[in-house]
Write a protein that holds these residues in place. Structure first.
Motif, PDB file in Angstrom:
ATOM      1  N   ALA A  18      20.089 -16.966  48.867  1.00 19.38           N
ATOM      2  CA  ALA A  18      20.952 -17.280  47.725  1.00 19.38           C
ATOM      3  C   ALA A  18      22.381 -17.557  48.171  1.00 19.38           C
ATOM      4  CB  ALA A  18      20.908 -16.146  46.702  1.00 19.38           C
ATOM      5  N   SER A  19      22.869 -16.800  49.142  1.00 19.17           N
ATOM      6  CA  SER A  19      24.264 -17.010  49.562  1.00 19.17           C
ATOM      7  C   SER A  19      24.424 -18.362  50.241  1.00 19.17           C
ATOM      8  CB  SER A  19      24.740 -15.880  50.475  1.00 19.17           C
ATOM      9  OG  SER A  19      24.040 -15.898  51.697  1.00 19.17           O
ATOM     10  N   GLU A  20      23.410 -18.776  51.006  1.00 21.59           N
ATOM     11  CA  GLU A  20      23.494 -20.093  51.652  1.00 21.59           C
ATOM     12  C   GLU A  20      23.422 -21.202  50.620  1.00 21.59           C
ATOM     13  OE1 GLU A  20      20.574 -20.159  54.733  1.00 21.59           O
ATOM     14  OE2 GLU A  20      21.779 -18.855  56.042  1.00 21.59           O
ATOM     15  N   ARG A  21      22.522 -21.028  49.683  1.00 23.83           N
ATOM     16  CA  ARG A  21      22.389 -22.038  48.635  1.00 23.83           C
ATOM     17  C   ARG A  21      23.686 -22.156  47.833  1.00 23.83           C
ATOM     18  NH1 ARG A  21      19.558 -26.459  47.138  1.00 23.83           N
ATOM     19  NH2 ARG A  21      19.684 -26.704  44.882  1.00 23.83           N
ATOM     20  N   PHE A  22      24.333 -21.023  47.620  1.00 22.99           N
ATOM     21  CA  PHE A  22      25.538 -20.973  46.804  1.00 22.99           C
ATOM     22  C   PHE A  22      26.769 -21.472  47.564  1.00 22.99           C
ATOM     23  CE2 PHE A  22      29.197 -18.757  44.923  1.00 22.99           C
ATOM     24  CZ  PHE A  22      28.996 -18.990  43.571  1.00 22.99           C
ATOM     25  N   GLY A  23      26.760 -21.267  48.878  1.00 21.96           N
ATOM     26  CA  GLY A  23      27.934 -21.609  49.683  1.00 21.96           C
ATOM     27  C   GLY A  23      28.937 -20.477  49.811  1.00 21.96           C
ATOM     28  N   VAL A  66      23.266 -18.684  40.972  1.00 22.17           N
ATOM     29  CA  VAL A  66      22.155 -18.824  41.925  1.00 22.17           C
ATOM     30  C   VAL A  66      21.592 -17.431  42.177  1.00 22.17           C
ATOM     31  CG1 VAL A  66      21.457 -19.503  44.241  1.00 22.17           C
ATOM     32  CG2 VAL A  66      23.195 -20.844  43.037  1.00 22.17           C
ATOM     33  N   GLY A  67      20.330 -17.253  41.929  1.00 21.38           N
ATOM     34  CA  GLY A  67      19.691 -15.972  42.199  1.00 21.38           C
ATOM     35  C   GLY A  67      18.483 -16.180  43.101  1.00 21.38           C
ATOM     36  N   ALA A  68      18.247 -15.236  43.975  1.00 28.03           N
ATOM     37  CA  ALA A  68      17.009 -15.222  44.773  1.00 28.03           C
ATOM     38  C   ALA A  68      16.358 -13.860  44.574  1.00 28.03           C
ATOM     39  CB  ALA A  68      17.307 -15.467  46.244  1.00 28.03           C
ATOM     40  N   PHE A  69      15.072 -13.877  44.329  1.00 25.99           N
ATOM     41  CA  PHE A  69      14.379 -12.638  43.980  1.00 25.99           C
ATOM     42  C   PHE A  69      13.105 -12.479  44.798  1.00 25.99           C
ATOM     43  CE2 PHE A  69      16.753 -14.141  40.327  1.00 25.99           C
ATOM     44  CZ  PHE A  69      17.433 -13.008  39.909  1.00 25.99           C
ATOM     45  N   ALA A  70      12.845 -11.244  45.182  1.00 29.00           N
ATOM     46  CA  ALA A  70      11.604 -10.898  45.868  1.00 29.00           C
ATOM     47  C   ALA A  70      10.900  -9.846  45.028  1.00 29.00           C
ATOM     48  CB  ALA A  70      11.892 -10.353  47.262  1.00 29.00           C
ATOM     49  N   ALA A  71       9.759 -10.207  44.465  1.00 25.45           N
ATOM     50  CA  ALA A  71       9.073  -9.301  43.539  1.00 25.45           C
ATOM     51  C   ALA A  71       7.573  -9.309  43.809  1.00 25.45           C
ATOM     52  CB  ALA A  71       9.368  -9.697  42.098  1.00 25.45           C
ATOM     53  N   GLY A  72       7.229  -9.275  45.080  1.00 23.40           N
ATOM     54  CA  GLY A  72       5.806  -9.260  45.400  1.00 23.40           C
ATOM     55  C   GLY A  72       5.174 -10.607  45.123  1.00 23.40           C
ATOM     56  N   ARG A  73       3.868 -10.559  44.840  1.00 29.59           N
ATOM     57  CA  ARG A  73       3.146 -11.822  44.654  1.00 29.59           C
ATOM     58  C   ARG A  73       3.509 -12.475  43.334  1.00 29.59           C
ATOM     59  NH1 ARG A  73      -3.219 -12.361  45.501  1.00 29.59           N
ATOM     60  NH2 ARG A  73      -2.492 -12.238  47.639  1.00 29.59           N
ATOM     61  N   ARG A 104       9.898 -18.250  37.354  1.00 24.99           N
ATOM     62  CA  ARG A 104      11.249 -18.818  37.369  1.00 24.99           C
ATOM     63  C   ARG A 104      11.857 -18.726  35.953  1.00 24.99           C
ATOM     64  NH1 ARG A 104       9.744 -23.095  40.416  1.00 24.99           N
ATOM     65  NH2 ARG A 104      10.168 -22.223  42.458  1.00 24.99           N
ATOM     66  N   SER A 105      11.051 -19.015  34.948  1.00 21.91           N
ATOM     67  CA  SER A 105      11.549 -18.923  33.570  1.00 21.91           C
ATOM     68  C   SER A 105      11.989 -17.501  33.236  1.00 21.91           C
ATOM     69  CB  SER A 105      10.465 -19.353  32.579  1.00 21.91           C
ATOM     70  OG  SER A 105      10.329 -20.746  32.588  1.00 21.91           O
ATOM     71  N   GLN A 106      11.220 -16.528  33.723  1.00 23.26           N
ATOM     72  CA  GLN A 106      11.611 -15.138  33.495  1.00 23.26           C
ATOM     73  C   GLN A 106      12.953 -14.842  34.166  1.00 23.26           C
ATOM     74  OE1 GLN A 106       9.850 -12.130  31.925  1.00 23.26           O
ATOM     75  NE2 GLN A 106       9.553 -13.996  30.779  1.00 23.26           N
ATOM     76  N   TYR A 107      13.132 -15.331  35.375  1.00 24.52           N
ATOM     77  CA  TYR A 107      14.411 -15.111  36.066  1.00 24.52           C
ATOM     78  C   TYR A 107      15.549 -15.812  35.323  1.00 24.52           C
ATOM     79  CZ  TYR A 107      11.787 -13.311  40.120  1.00 24.52           C
ATOM     80  OH  TYR A 107      10.975 -12.586  40.945  1.00 24.52           O
ATOM     81  N   TYR A 108      15.307 -17.049  34.899  1.00 24.77           N
ATOM     82  CA  TYR A 108      16.349 -17.759  34.132  1.00 24.77           C
ATOM     83  C   TYR A 108      16.745 -16.922  32.913  1.00 24.77           C
ATOM     84  CZ  TYR A 108      15.014 -22.172  36.513  1.00 24.77           C
ATOM     85  OH  TYR A 108      14.735 -23.147  37.430  1.00 24.77           O
ATOM     86  N   VAL A 147      21.747 -22.994  36.286  1.00 23.51           N
ATOM     87  CA  VAL A 147      21.099 -21.732  36.668  1.00 23.51           C
ATOM     88  C   VAL A 147      19.972 -22.053  37.638  1.00 23.51           C
ATOM     89  CG1 VAL A 147      19.896 -19.672  35.854  1.00 23.51           C
ATOM     90  CG2 VAL A 147      21.587 -20.764  34.388  1.00 23.51           C
ATOM     91  N   GLU A 148      20.000 -21.411  38.793  1.00 21.64           N
ATOM     92  CA  GLU A 148      18.945 -21.618  39.777  1.00 21.64           C
ATOM     93  C   GLU A 148      18.314 -20.278  40.111  1.00 21.64           C
ATOM     94  OE1 GLU A 148      19.114 -24.296  43.419  1.00 21.64           O
ATOM     95  OE2 GLU A 148      21.222 -24.179  42.817  1.00 21.64           O
ATOM     96  N   ALA A 149      16.994 -20.255  40.151  1.00 25.73           N
ATOM     97  CA  ALA A 149      16.284 -19.045  40.575  1.00 25.73           C
ATOM     98  C   ALA A 149      15.386 -19.410  41.758  1.00 25.73           C
ATOM     99  CB  ALA A 149      15.456 -18.484  39.424  1.00 25.73           C
ATOM    100  N   LEU A 150      15.592 -18.726  42.850  1.00 28.93           N
ATOM    101  CA  LEU A 150      14.834 -18.992  44.075  1.00 28.93           C
ATOM    102  C   LEU A 150      13.833 -17.859  44.293  1.00 28.93           C
ATOM    103  CD1 LEU A 150      17.982 -19.868  46.223  1.00 28.93           C
ATOM    104  CD2 LEU A 150      16.505 -21.467  45.007  1.00 28.93           C
ATOM    105  N   LEU A 151      12.645 -18.230  44.708  1.00 28.86           N
ATOM    106  CA  LEU A 151      11.578 -17.242  44.893  1.00 28.86           C
ATOM    107  C   LEU A 151      11.443 -16.921  46.378  1.00 28.86           C
ATOM    108  CD1 LEU A 151      11.159 -18.001  41.990  1.00 28.86           C
ATOM    109  CD2 LEU A 151       8.748 -18.415  42.452  1.00 28.86           C
ATOM    110  N   VAL A 152      11.564 -15.653  46.699  1.00 29.88           N
ATOM    111  CA  VAL A 152      11.440 -15.204  48.090  1.00 29.88           C
ATOM    112  C   VAL A 152      10.056 -14.599  48.267  1.00 29.88           C
ATOM    113  CG1 VAL A 152      12.294 -13.540  49.779  1.00 29.88           C
ATOM    114  CG2 VAL A 152      13.914 -14.852  48.381  1.00 29.88           C
ATOM    115  N   HIS A 153       9.370 -15.079  49.274  1.00 30.23           N
ATOM    116  CA  HIS A 153       8.014 -14.590  49.521  1.00 30.23           C
ATOM    117  C   HIS A 153       8.047 -13.114  49.911  1.00 30.23           C
ATOM    118  CE1 HIS A 153       3.769 -14.999  50.613  1.00 30.23           C
ATOM    119  NE2 HIS A 153       4.055 -14.097  51.532  1.00 30.23           N
ATOM    120  N   GLU A 154       7.132 -12.360  49.338  1.00 22.71           N
ATOM    121  CA  GLU A 154       7.077 -10.940  49.679  1.00 22.71           C
ATOM    122  C   GLU A 154       5.632 -10.467  49.554  1.00 22.71           C
ATOM    123  OE1 GLU A 154      10.291  -7.649  48.680  1.00 22.71           O
ATOM    124  OE2 GLU A 154       8.829  -7.761  47.062  1.00 22.71           O
TER     125      GLU A 154
END
Lengths: 352, 752
Positions: free
Chosen positions: B417-422, B634-641, B649-653, B696-703
């Motif tokens: 998220a920090s890279e995406r955000f700058g 910009v958010g990035a989230f790791a929430a398992g599968r 993504r809609s839930q994160y938005y 609003v951007e939501a990024l999914l992190v594999h976990e």
């Protein structure tokens, strides 16, 4: 809700005759009246539906160069009329900054003038409100009043008029055309709305049966088209009433202000024409120093009616910015966020 | 009445491979955009009457009189229900025998304990007649002074906060940690009372047939609602049928059946015909729960390297005078940042309000905005970048318990998220980024976290001789996409194409799917579905591998796998047989299997289980007016599968926008004298509009998480609020140099 009679007259005289009976209310767009009825704030015995009186639905160019807006012209139709927006850009901008697209599709010119305050104590029938029930008292005093009036208020009422549309209209010397039992008369918008004094229930100069049939903009109103803006500070970017707003219109020649118009919204029970500020501006240099002096003049008589002292300083700043924006020139097209500070500065990305 | 829903008749959805993980569009989307989806209040059984609540205009006292005769004399009014004629109940609505049972106002007496409490119900042939009848009751009151605000009553330490969490927690010696610190901060933050404001108001259509009850009502927990109603009316739960195929939002306010919904049932009982009762918007501000206000004080100490030596998080909150729900705000400090000493504590006052309840991220949302603001202040006090400070204090184990995390990809969230955000271009000091148009620009961040909760659920799976499958569980779709995500899990569980699976949910005659709450519904009901699928496939495999005529004969259960409507030998995929062939040979029209979803106590004991995320916000602030706009999130989230990335993504938005709302908009304005809420409508109770959230951007992190459950699901419904609200607040500070201390942030706070 309470049962009521519903009448749909086909002529203006029939409408006036019907509405002259006690307990009557005109229905046009209904965007405010129906809410008030559902909330038990008003309970008319008779609804006189004028929404199909086609003769009130026209925009007419007048022989003297003025413009006549029929009382039933919808806010959206008016704001999106290209010629209207070119001639009266601050009015179009104000219209588009109000309410939501759906409400603007229904709301009318005449209804906008007659919309009631958003004071929560007026809407809340369990609270005391002199406007709703004369003599009951005012629970807004000493209550939650950070958005209430700072100009022209009385101990009987500290409510504000919520209109955006009326603010540039009053600045441009708009005139209200009223048809009543005794015929047609014209009242300036500035005189149309009243300050509360001891009778906050008397919000305007209408008598029973009186029907607003139109609003006139005098020929001179179009002379400001190159330097006219409306600016509205609100607590979300859209679909919110003004905390404070201002309409500013200038005619500038050789760096000097030849004509100046200024009005404030959200500060008083009526759209507030700031004539003392206009006097300061007339003939002055068109620069920030003059605008600051004008702002001080406009708010000279302001005082907080509760937890709203911040609105006085905010209003000063808005006056200065509105005048600066007007001086910078009317933008070539209406901004994507009409009247928002986030689009009032030249060059700002509207979708930033 | 049959459910007008056939999810397996939708057009095929674009996908490849298994259903889980595919970004399917909502299977109920067509029904919703065409208006065909039937919500509770859309029902209109023959002979139905309309009920309208009359509610209290005072906060405290008793009803002295009601003009029942005037109401009954109004044309169309059939009956007025008051404490005098309200049908009897088997259980006292003021009884409480478990923490999920909340006291209800069901006209048990004339006492008033909060504004908008029901004082009578008017039943009429039309909605208009009932509404006017309610107005004609003209109540007179004996009023007592209202207790309003966090300083409005004497405070005490509650017996517990949230559901059963101790009010006071600590590890290590916080005072010693603060004493030894090189740098210390102390800050107090206030958050406002908020109301759920689901788009769909609480509504019920109730019809009695003898002692059987048929109900259409939105519910986040069908079985719990069924049990509560059964207890109140003294009838068997199976005599109550609740249909709740769609909810127009719940956010916790439809978790437990509310008083007004039960009053609709009582009204139907009283008049002996079906009754519809729909709350008016302003009536939702009282009897249906809310998020209590808080005042939180955080103290933190840091050593010379910026490592936390102590965190002390104290929260004051409010509950009603008659029931216990205490917003567990301070508990937010248990899980995020490593510190040798952590103390959390709560105190509360009792006010004349409706009882506060679970509201999307209860405790986490309120606690997060204060904690993330304080962390930002602590980083500033140490002269450190807020991201660097958070990484310096990264918790490798759960700080309060010392347990290892079952999985934690928070570092990856920060990085992505920090890279995406700058973020690396951010100056440390505030007011350093005026833009070309003169706006103050600020960047702020927050860490998001929410526990991976599971409840209990059951599901039933069926395989039919025509090769199709059926999955049943009484799951609830609040708009999060349960109809789609559960069908995806069902398809994979049954080894079928999703269009071959008939998925049934949203009805209390189906197996108990537990509650759609705590961000745990997908994990809980999803595991029940998965296990039910496995059970029926095991039965099918028994039929095949045990029969000499099958090409799978002798393979044994371990030796086959289900895919695309066929069972295959693991060691020889050329040998397979379709489900239909297996069932036909066995002479069976269908077989079924059941499964449960339940947390594994051993792994729950061994591991701390949380979803994580990192949110970065950009705000622009008008330097003269203090008007704020969140220009980028910009958010990035790791929430398992992730079962369905589109829905997730809609839930994160939605959560992130709620975070903006928390920081900048939401506040129930309560009159300081009367206790009445002054902005109980959607014109003046602000939530963001589209113009407030341009990007609003939501990024999914594999976990991968092998411990939370077999599917590896954590939950995504609430985490988006946490982190975001603090990120916005911190961005406002970075833009203006003014540290927000109360929320929502007001224009006057920034005018200077």
């Amino acid at each position: 809700m309470k049962n009521f009679d519903y009448i749909r007259p086909t002529t203006i005289p029939d409408a006036i005759a019907a509405a002259a009976e006690p307990g009557s209310a005109y229905l046009a767009g209904g965007t405010n009246l129906l809410d008030l009825m559902k909330g038990g704030v008003t309970s008319p015995e008779r609804i006189v539906d004028i929404s199909r009186l086609a003769e009130l639905n026209r925009i007419e160019r007048l022989a003297d160069g003025g413009l006549r807006l029929g009382a039933l012209v919808r806010n959206a139709d008016l704001a999106h009329d290209p010629e209207f927006a070119r001639s009266y850009p601050a009015v179009a901008e104000a219209l588009l900054s109000g309410a939501s697209a759906q409400l603007r599709n229904a709301a009318t010119v005449g209804g906008n003038l007659l919309q009631r305050t958003r004071c929560s104590y007026f809407y809340d029938t369990a609270s005391a409100c002199n406007k709703r029930e004369p003599g009951a008292g005012c629970d807004a005093l000493g209550g939650e009043n950070r958005l209430h009036a700072v100009l022209g208020w009385s101990d009987a009422c500290i409510a504000t008029h919520p209109s955006d549309f009326c603010v540039p209209l009053v600045a441009l010397d708009a005139v209200v055309e009223i048809e009543g039992k005794k015929g047609r008369r014209h009242v300036t918008l500035e005189e149309f709305h009243r300050l509360p004094g001891e009778t906050p229930q008397r919000e305007n100069g209408l008598e029973p049966g009186d029907l607003i049939v139109g609003v006139r903009l005098p020929a001179e109103a179009a002379s400001f088209s190159a330097n006219a803006r409306y600016l509205k500070v609100r607590e979300r970017t859209s679909y919110a009433f003004a905390v404070v707003s201002a309409a500013a219109a200038l005619v500038v020649e050789g760096g000097k202000i030849r004509q100046a118009r200024l009005a404030l919204g959200g500060v008083a029970a009526k759209p507030w024409r700031a004539r003392s500020a206009e006097a300061v501006l007339l003939g002055a240099d068109a620069d920030e120093t003059s605008f600051v002096r004008a702002a001080d003049a406009a708010l000279a008589d302001a005082s907080p009616s509760g937890d709203n002292a911040f609105k006085i300083e905010l209003a000063r700043r808005i006056v200065v910015r509105a005048l600066m924006s007007a001086l910078a020139g009317t933008p070539g097209r209406l901004p994507a966020l009409p009247a928002s500070p986030f689009s009032s500065i030249p060059g700002v990305r509207h979708d930033a | 009445m049959t459910l007008e829903l056939s999810l397996n008749q939708q057009p095929a959805h674009l996908r490849q491979g298994s259903s889980i993980g595919q970004p399917l569009t909502r299977r109920d989307g067509f029904l919703k955009v065409t208006g065909a989806a039937r919500y509770a209040a859309d029902n209109h059984p023959p002979g139905m009457l309309y009920a309208v609540l009359a509610v209290s205009g005072i906060a405290r006292g008793r009803v002295a009189s009601l003009d029942v005769e005037a109401a009954k004399a109004h044309g169309g009014v059939v009956e007025v229900m008051t404490p005098q004629n309200r049908p009897p109940l088997a259980t006292d609505p003021d009884a409480k025998n478990n923490p999920f049972m909340f006291r209800l106002d069901l006209l048990q007496n004339d006492r008033i304990r909060y504004p908008n409490q029901t004082i009578a119900v008017v039943i009429a042939e039309t909605l208009e007649a009932a509404t006017e009848g309610a107005a004609l009751l003209s109540p007179r009151y004996e009023a007592q002074p209202a207790r309003v605000g966090l300083d409005g009553a004497e405070s005490f330490v509650p017996g517990g906060v949230g559901i059963g969490s101790p009010a006071v927690h600590h590890k290590g010696d916080v005072e010693a940690g603060l004493e030894s610190a090189a740098t210390r901060i102390e800050a107090t933050y206030e958050t406002s009372a908020q109301y759920h404001n689901a788009m769909e108001p609480h509504a019920i259509v109730a019809a009695w047939d003898g002692d059987s009850l048929s109900i259409d009502t939105p519910s986040q927990g069908l079985a719990m609602a069924q049990g509560r109603i059964a207890g109140l009316f003294g009838i068997a739960p199976q005599n109550i049928h609740i249909r709740s195929p769609f909810l127009g939002g719940g956010f916790g306010s439809k978790g437990m059946i509310s008083g007004p919904q039960v009053l609709g049932i009582l009204a139907a009982r009283l008049v002996g015909c079906p009754v519809k009762l729909v709350l008016r918007r302003e009536q939702m501000y009282g009897p249906a729960g809310h998020r209590a206000p808080t005042r939180q004080t955080l103290r933190m100490g840091m050593d010379r390297e910026g490592r936390l030596t102590a965190i002390d998080h104290h929260a004051k909150t409010a509950s009603s005078t008659f029931d216990d729900f205490f917003e567990p705000a301070a508990d937010a400090s248990h899980t995020l940042y490593a510190s040798p000493a952590i103390a959390t504590s709560h105190e509360a006052v009792r006010l004349d309000t409706g009882t506060p309840l679970f509201m999307r991220a209860p405790g986490e949302a309120t606690g997060s905005i204060a904690l993330e603001s304080a962390i930002d202040e602590a980083a500033g006090a140490c002269g450190m970048d807020p991201l660097e400070f958070r990484l310096r204090n990264y918790a490798e184990v759960e700080p309060m318990t010392g347990k290892p995390f079952s999985s934690k990809a928070l570092r990856e969230c920060y990085t992505l998220a920090s890279e995406r955000f700058g973020w690396q271009r951010r100056p440390l000091q505030p007011r350093q980024m005026p833009d070309k148009d003169g706006f103050l620009t600020g960047w702020g961040m927050g860490t998001a976290t929410f526990p991976a909760i599971m409840f209990q659920a059951e599901a039933r799976a069926v395989l039919r001789a025509d090769g199709s499958g059926l999955m049943e569980t009484g799951a609830q779709d609040m708009g999060q996409g349960a109809w789609t995500a559960f069908a995806q899990i069902a398809a994979d569980g049954l080894g079928l194409d999703i269009d071959q699976v008939d998925f049934r949910a949203g009805s209390s005659d189906l197996p108990n799917a537990g509650i759609a709450g705590g961000s745990g519904h997908t994990a809980t009901a999803g595991m029940a579905i998965h296990n039910a699928g496995a059970a029926v496939i095991a039965r099918l495999a028994d039929l095949a591998t045990g029969h000499e005529a099958s090409p799978l004969f002798g393979a044994g259960n371990e030796g086959v796998l289900a895919r695309g409507g066929r069972l295959y030998r693991r060691d020889d995929e050329n040998r397979s047989e379709s489900y239909g062939e297996i069932l036909a040979r066995a002479g069976l029209a269908e077989i079924d299997g059941r499964g449960t979803g339940t947390p594994d106590p051993a792994s729950r004991e061994a591991y701390a289980m949380h979803a994580h995320g990192a949110v970065f916000a950009e705000v622009k602030v008008d330097p003269d007016f203090g008007q704020i706009r969140v220009t980028r999130l910009v958010g990035a989230f790791a929430a398992g599968r992730v079962i369905n990335p589109r829905l997730v993504r809609s839930q994160y938005y939605g959560g992130m926008i709620w975070g903006v709302s928390f920081a900048l908009h939401e506040e129930a304005v309560t009159d300081r004298r009367s206790g009445r809420i002054q902005n109980a409508n959607l014109a003046e109770y602000h939530v963001p509009v589209n113009a407030d959230v341009p990007s609003v951007e939501a990024l999914l992190v594999h976990e991968d998480d092998p411990y939370v459950n077999a599917l590896g699901i954590k939950g995504v419904g609430e985490i988006g609020i946490t982190g975001t609200a603090g990120a916005v607040a911190n961005a406002v500070w970075h833009a203006t140099g003014v540290r927000p201390r109360r929320f929502p942030i007001r224009i006057e706070d920034l005018l200077g």
